[in-house]
Scaffold this motif. Sequence first.
Motif, short mmCIF file in Angstrom:
data_model
loop_
_atom_site.label_atom_id
_atom_site.label_comp_id
_atom_site.label_asym_id
_atom_site.label_seq_id
_atom_site.Cartn_x
_atom_site.Cartn_y
_atom_site.Cartn_z
N GLN A 85 0.91 -1.22 -0.09
CA GLN A 85 -0.10 0.02 -0.03
C GLN A 85 0.71 1.29 -0.10
O GLN A 85 0.44 2.24 -0.57
CB GLN A 85 -0.98 0.02 1.09
N ASP A 86 2.19 1.14 0.64
CA ASP A 86 3.06 2.41 0.66
C ASP A 86 3.47 2.79 -0.91
O ASP A 86 3.62 3.74 -1.18
CB ASP A 86 4.28 2.06 1.64
N ASP A 87 3.72 1.68 -1.37
CA ASP A 87 3.81 1.94 -2.93
C ASP A 87 2.71 2.38 -4.00
O ASP A 87 3.13 3.22 -4.64
CB ASP A 87 4.66 0.39 -3.68
N ALA A 88 1.76 2.03 -3.63
CA ALA A 88 0.69 2.79 -4.11
C ALA A 88 0.64 4.25 -3.71
O ALA A 88 0.03 5.06 -4.61
CB ALA A 88 -0.67 2.17 -3.77
N ARG A 89 0.86 4.43 -2.66
CA ARG A 89 0.61 6.08 -1.94
C ARG A 89 1.75 6.64 -2.98
O ARG A 89 1.45 7.92 -3.10
CB ARG A 89 0.60 6.06 -0.48
N ARG A 90 2.88 6.16 -2.76
CA ARG A 90 4.23 6.51 -3.56
C ARG A 90 3.85 7.00 -4.90
O ARG A 90 4.22 7.94 -5.52
CB ARG A 90 5.48 5.82 -3.20
N TYR A 91 3.04 5.90 -5.52
CA TYR A 91 2.91 6.30 -7.06
C TYR A 91 1.99 7.47 -7.12
O TYR A 91 1.90 8.14 -7.98
CB TYR A 91 2.18 4.84 -7.58
N LEU A 92 0.86 7.59 -6.17
CA LEU A 92 -0.23 8.42 -6.34
C LEU A 92 0.61 10.01 -6.17
O LEU A 92 0.46 10.83 -6.86
CB LEU A 92 -0.97 8.56 -5.19
N GLU A 93 1.50 10.11 -5.13
CA GLU A 93 2.49 11.22 -5.06
C GLU A 93 3.23 11.72 -6.18
O GLU A 93 3.44 12.69 -6.58
CB GLU A 93 3.60 10.87 -3.78
#
Length: 144
Positions: free
Chosen positions: A55-63
């Motif tokens: 999920q942290d990778d998904a958040r970083r992708y959004l950023e």
Amino acid sequence: MKKYLIMVLSAIVLWGCGGYIKNENGSEYIKQLDGEPIGCTFLYKLESEVSVYDQDDARRYLENRIADQARPGNAYWIVSQRTRPNEWVIFGPERAFVLAANVYDCPNPRTVRTARSDSAMPEYEIKPCRGVTFNGVNDGKCFQ
């Protein structure tokens, strides 16, 4: 013995795949908020979908997507998040993360007040007794 070796190697490979999305274009300076900010300008709503393990990778992708926009903004609030199954996947993540976020431009993103942080006020307020008392006897308007 071979089964255990294969299972350990596959676990190491999957563990190595976590955290493979890195910050780009200054996205590490974009702040995630826990609620709707107070005193910031709403810019746009952005939805991102990515197939990753973490999920942290998904958040970083959004950023990273926010940093790539014409008006990048400096703060965001995730308004909805969900996963959907990836069909016909043999290798790779079984689920895709779908994040929808409101992007804001804040004067000072490090000290943003949000609606959630201001909701720490009590739900009710205890008011002092305003009933008339005579020699310590309550007139019935004030309950203690």
